[in-house]
Enzyme design. Structure first.
Site, PDB file in Angstrom:
ATOM      1  N   GLY A 149       0.822  -1.221   0.000  1.00  0.00           N
ATOM      2  CA  GLY A 149       0.000   0.000   0.000  1.00  0.00           C
ATOM      3  C   GLY A 149       0.843   1.253   0.000  1.00  0.00           C
ATOM      4  O   GLY A 149       2.029   1.256  -0.334  1.00  0.00           O
ATOM      5  N   ILE A 150       0.226   2.317   0.437  1.00  0.00           N
ATOM      6  CA  ILE A 150       0.821   3.643   0.357  1.00  0.00           C
ATOM      7  C   ILE A 150       1.373   4.032   1.734  1.00  0.00           C
ATOM      8  O   ILE A 150       0.878   3.569   2.749  1.00  0.00           O
ATOM      9  CB  ILE A 150      -0.266   4.629  -0.143  1.00  0.00           C
ATOM     10  CG1 ILE A 150       0.332   5.922  -0.631  1.00  0.00           C
ATOM     11  CG2 ILE A 150      -1.365   4.874   0.861  1.00  0.00           C
ATOM     12  CD1 ILE A 150      -0.596   6.651  -1.605  1.00  0.00           C
ATOM     13  N   GLY A 151       2.429   4.849   1.746  1.00  0.00           N
ATOM     14  CA  GLY A 151       2.976   5.334   3.019  1.00  0.00           C
ATOM     15  C   GLY A 151       4.365   4.787   3.279  1.00  0.00           C
ATOM     16  O   GLY A 151       4.945   4.051   2.467  1.00  0.00           O
ATOM     17  N   ALA A 152       4.919   5.171   4.436  1.00  0.00           N
ATOM     18  CA  ALA A 152       6.312   4.866   4.751  1.00  0.00           C
ATOM     19  C   ALA A 152       6.539   3.368   5.003  1.00  0.00           C
ATOM     20  O   ALA A 152       7.598   2.826   4.674  1.00  0.00           O
ATOM     21  CB  ALA A 152       6.720   5.663   5.986  1.00  0.00           C
ATOM     22  N   ILE A 153       5.567   2.696   5.598  1.00  0.00           N
ATOM     23  CA  ILE A 153       5.787   1.304   6.023  1.00  0.00           C
ATOM     24  C   ILE A 153       5.955   0.352   4.833  1.00  0.00           C
ATOM     25  O   ILE A 153       6.926  -0.425   4.794  1.00  0.00           O
ATOM     26  CB  ILE A 153       4.633   0.823   6.949  1.00  0.00           C
ATOM     27  CG1 ILE A 153       4.538   1.726   8.176  1.00  0.00           C
ATOM     28  CG2 ILE A 153       4.780  -0.637   7.324  1.00  0.00           C
ATOM     29  CD1 ILE A 153       5.736   1.743   9.065  1.00  0.00           C
TER      30      ILE A 153
ATOM     31  N   GLY B 202      -7.377   0.898  -1.715  1.00  0.00           N
ATOM     32  CA  GLY B 202      -7.675  -0.515  -1.944  1.00  0.00           C
ATOM     33  C   GLY B 202      -7.452  -1.366  -0.707  1.00  0.00           C
ATOM     34  O   GLY B 202      -7.344  -2.594  -0.812  1.00  0.00           O
TER      35      GLY B 202
ATOM     36  N   GLU C 166      -2.162  -2.386  -6.204  1.00  0.00           N
ATOM     37  CA  GLU C 166      -2.836  -1.203  -6.739  1.00  0.00           C
ATOM     38  C   GLU C 166      -1.759  -0.211  -7.179  1.00  0.00           C
ATOM     39  O   GLU C 166      -1.809   0.348  -8.263  1.00  0.00           O
ATOM     40  CB  GLU C 166      -3.674  -0.621  -5.605  1.00  0.00           C
ATOM     41  CG  GLU C 166      -4.281   0.704  -5.850  1.00  0.00           C
ATOM     42  CD  GLU C 166      -5.021   1.159  -4.605  1.00  0.00           C
ATOM     43  OE1 GLU C 166      -5.794   0.352  -4.041  1.00  0.00           O
ATOM     44  OE2 GLU C 166      -4.815   2.300  -4.173  1.00  0.00           O
TER      45      GLU C 166
HETATM   46  N1  COA Z   1      -3.200  10.362  15.931  1.00  0.00           N
HETATM   47  C1  COA Z   1      -2.699  11.576  15.601  1.00  0.00           C
HETATM   48  N2  COA Z   1      -1.845  11.775  14.582  1.00  0.00           N
HETATM   49  C2  COA Z   1      -1.481  10.692  13.883  1.00  0.00           C
HETATM   50  C3  COA Z   1      -1.956   9.406  14.170  1.00  0.00           C
HETATM   51  C4  COA Z   1      -2.846   9.260  15.255  1.00  0.00           C
HETATM   52  N3  COA Z   1      -3.324   8.059  15.590  1.00  0.00           N
HETATM   53  N4  COA Z   1      -1.402   8.525  13.310  1.00  0.00           N
HETATM   54  C5  COA Z   1      -0.615   9.231  12.492  1.00  0.00           C
HETATM   55  N5  COA Z   1      -0.657  10.533  12.848  1.00  0.00           N
HETATM   56  C6  COA Z   1       0.085  11.604  12.195  1.00  0.00           C
HETATM   57  C7  COA Z   1       1.559  11.258  12.092  1.00  0.00           C
HETATM   58  O1  COA Z   1       2.280  11.665  13.258  1.00  0.00           O
HETATM   59  C8  COA Z   1       1.978  12.024  10.858  1.00  0.00           C
HETATM   60  O2  COA Z   1       2.093  13.395  11.194  1.00  0.00           O
HETATM   61  P1  COA Z   1       3.321  14.273  10.618  1.00  0.00           P
HETATM   62  O3  COA Z   1       3.117  14.263   9.126  1.00  0.00           O
HETATM   63  O4  COA Z   1       3.106  15.592  11.247  1.00  0.00           O
HETATM   64  O5  COA Z   1       4.554  13.547  11.045  1.00  0.00           O
HETATM   65  C9  COA Z   1       0.744  11.926   9.965  1.00  0.00           C
HETATM   66  O6  COA Z   1      -0.358  11.679  10.831  1.00  0.00           O
HETATM   67  C10 COA Z   1       0.814  10.792   8.923  1.00  0.00           C
HETATM   68  O7  COA Z   1       1.073   9.555   9.566  1.00  0.00           O
HETATM   69  P2  COA Z   1       2.057   8.480   8.906  1.00  0.00           P
HETATM   70  O8  COA Z   1       1.918   7.240   9.666  1.00  0.00           O
HETATM   71  O9  COA Z   1       3.397   9.066   8.736  1.00  0.00           O
HETATM   72  O10 COA Z   1       1.407   8.342   7.452  1.00  0.00           O
HETATM   73  P3  COA Z   1       1.928   7.587   6.161  1.00  0.00           P
HETATM   74  O11 COA Z   1       2.324   8.578   5.154  1.00  0.00           O
HETATM   75  O12 COA Z   1       2.874   6.494   6.484  1.00  0.00           O
HETATM   76  O13 COA Z   1       0.550   6.943   5.637  1.00  0.00           O
HETATM   77  C11 COA Z   1      -1.624   6.047   6.039  1.00  0.00           C
HETATM   78  C12 COA Z   1      -0.167   6.078   6.461  1.00  0.00           C
HETATM   79  C13 COA Z   1      -2.354   5.107   6.957  1.00  0.00           C
HETATM   80  C14 COA Z   1      -2.250   7.430   6.117  1.00  0.00           C
HETATM   81  C15 COA Z   1      -1.696   5.526   4.580  1.00  0.00           C
HETATM   82  O14 COA Z   1      -1.094   4.266   4.529  1.00  0.00           O
HETATM   83  C16 COA Z   1      -3.130   5.411   4.096  1.00  0.00           C
HETATM   84  O15 COA Z   1      -3.718   6.393   3.665  1.00  0.00           O
HETATM   85  N6  COA Z   1      -3.714   4.187   4.170  1.00  0.00           N
HETATM   86  C17 COA Z   1      -5.075   3.946   3.740  1.00  0.00           C
HETATM   87  C18 COA Z   1      -5.160   3.561   2.297  1.00  0.00           C
HETATM   88  C19 COA Z   1      -4.507   2.264   1.967  1.00  0.00           C
HETATM   89  O16 COA Z   1      -4.040   1.525   2.801  1.00  0.00           O
HETATM   90  N7  COA Z   1      -4.476   1.953   0.701  1.00  0.00           N
HETATM   91  C20 COA Z   1      -3.894   0.701   0.245  1.00  0.00           C
HETATM   92  C21 COA Z   1      -3.719   0.581  -1.181  1.00  0.00           C
HETATM   93  S1  COA Z   1      -2.646   1.830  -1.919  1.00  0.00           S
END
Ligand code: COA
Length: 435
Positions: free
Chosen positions: A214-218, A335, A237
């Site tokens: 998926g999307i994001g750092a992990i 997705g 996706e």
């Molecule tokens: N409460 C408050 N703030 C939170 C939080 C929480 N529970 N969880 C994360 N944050 C903050 C983080 O500290 C970070 O802030 P910063 O930018 O100021 O550092 C920000 O929110 C983003 O969090 P992060 O974990 O770094 O996001 P990411 O870029 O790794 O993306 C998702 C993670 C979950 C947002 C992303 O994977 C997503 O949109 N997933 C849903 C869609 C998906 O899974 N699609 C799959 C197919 S592509």
């Protein structure tokens, strides 16, 4: 008419093309790195001439001039996936969020999502008059088929990517020849926490696995930890730089995939310029509409399908919030659930949700007694399988509520375990056993 003649006749300018957009129209805009650049800029430059024009888009990488405050009041936005440049406009009510699985978007276009005008990018036509939609296939073909007016920026710098990713000159009304670089997405090097999560996820991936990331750092961190695996495949996706790197090293070769053997299959590509060069004319990579790539029944046909996605918070029952921070819409479901369900149905399949144990510089636990008020559940407690943090792996599928709470406390950040244990003991009326 010969396609070359038709092409010449349809060559247009942005100024001429935007005259075909009228008040009250809905414009469907290309996605991610393939978001068109020239037509949105021209529309924004002439924003005073438009009223009540609705723009449907998902992530639009780079600057999206239609989202600039000076366009407020002229264009409204509807989106089912927010990113940095659209969060403010949508959360400040210059638009609205549209909850929908990504796989359902093509079918909704022309129905729940009106589509008067489709504005996309493609490559210039090949010798038979076909243009590749380049790095974003997803909902493009559906919009192009259903729109009253189709405007395409035929960009010489758009990579040619195969699959079910072509349109013909005859389907276009305004062709705008151009040459500009695609917007890029660069990931930071993974942190220690992300690498630890990547290692735990990698321990769940065996040779011959087909992956969705998926999307994001992990998901990026996971890719860096897969260097000792063999014969991995991709049915995803999104396709990112990390995948290209493992393809170059022969670790991802798709040789054991059940479907699309030897091919990397995705719906869109987003990353660096090197990635766009790598995919250009690369026969090993195919893009398909998202209602195909993300169909759980298609996903389930891959043997050893493993999905790896990220989230924002999880409660002690295993309910996952991936797209909202409390009431605030942060991204969208994309997705996630399509792949969670598809992977769970696959033979020897697994779905993994992975996240750091804390957020906001370690001040907030992402494992919580209750989701934040207003949070939307993205992956339900009935769907969740593996949940991973830097402290380990919890397999929640088949576990009772009490066992789930115990497993989740074990992988929570130590600073927040006392707070979670207090809730556990209140809820289950027993002492939490450590170790
Ligand atoms: N409460 C408050 N703030 C939170 C939080 C929480 N529970 N969880 C994360 N944050 C903050 C983080 O500290 C970070 O802030 P910063 O930018 O100021 O550092 C920000 O929110 C983003 O969090 P992060 O974990 O770094 O996001 P990411 O870029 O790794 O993306 C998702 C993670 C979950 C947002 C992303 O994977 C997503 O949109 N997933 C849903 C869609 C998906 O899974 N699609 C799959 C197919 S592509």
């Amino acid at each position: 008419m010969n396609w070359k003649e038709e092409y010449r006749r349809k060559i247009s300018t942005t100024e001429k093309a935007i005259k075909d957009i009228h008040d009250g129209d809905c414009v469907v805009l290309g996605h991610a790195a393939a978001v068109p650049k020239l037509v949105p800029k021209a529309m924004a430059d002439h924003c005073e001439e438009y009223n009540d024009v609705l723009i449907f888009h998902m992530t639009t990488l780079g600057d999206n001039p239609l989202l600039h405050p000076r366009c407020y009041g002229h264009f409204r936005h509807v989106s089912n996936f927010l990113s940095g440049n659209s969060r403010d406009a949508v959360n400040h009510l210059e638009g609205d969020f549209f909850p929908a699985f990504f796989k359902d978007v093509p079918e909704m276009i022309g129905d729940e999502i009106p589509c008067d005008v489709a504005v996309f990018q493609s490559t210039p036509p090949n010798s038979e008059g076909y243009c590749s939609l380049g790095v974003s296939c997803d909902y493009a073909i559906a919009a192009i088929r259903r729109a009253r007016v189709v405007i395409i920026e035929t960009n010489e710098m758009m990579p040619f990517v195969g699959g079910d990713n072509m349109i013909h000159v005859s389907q276009i009304d305004h062709i705008i020849p151009c040459a500009y670089r695609l917007p890029e997405l660069h990931s930071d090097a993974p942190s220690e926490v992300e690498l630890a999560i990547g290692r735990h996820c990698a321990s769940l991936v065996t040779d011959g696995t087909t992956l969705q990331l998926g999307i994001g750092a992990i998901p990026n961190a996971v890719l860096t930890e897969l260097g000792d695996k063999n014969d991995l495949g991709i049915h995803s996706e999104m396709f990112s730089d990390g995948v290209a790197e493992l393809m170059r090293r022969g670790i991802i070769n798709g040789s054991r995939k059940t479907m699309h053997k030897g091919k990397v299959v995705a719906s869109f590509i987003m990353g660096s310029r090197e990635l766009y060069d790598f995919v250009d004319g690369n026969d090993a990579i195919e893009l398909y509409p998202v209602d195909y790539t993300n169909d759980p029944i298609v996903i389930a046909r891959q043997y050893r399908m493993v999905s790896i996605n990220s989230c924002l918070e999880v409660d002690l029952m295993g309910q996952v919030a991936s797209e909202t921070i409390g009431m605030r819409q942060y991204s969208g479901i994309g997705g996630q659930i399509d792949f969670v369900r598809g992977a769970s149905m696959a033979r020897e399949g697994k779905s993994i949700i992975a996240m750091p144990s804390t957020a906001a510089g370690g001040t907030i636990s992402r494992i919580k007694p209750f989701l934040s008020p207003g949070a939307a559940v993205s992956t339900t407690r009935n769907d969740i399988n593996y949940l991973v943090t830097e402290y380990g792996i919890a397999r929640l599928k088949g576990r009772t509520l009490q066992h789930r709470a115990e497993d989740l406390i074990r992988i929570a950040h130590p600073d927040f375990r006392p707070m979670l244990i207090e809730e556990y003991e209140r809820r289950f009326k027993c002492t939490y056993q450590t170790g």
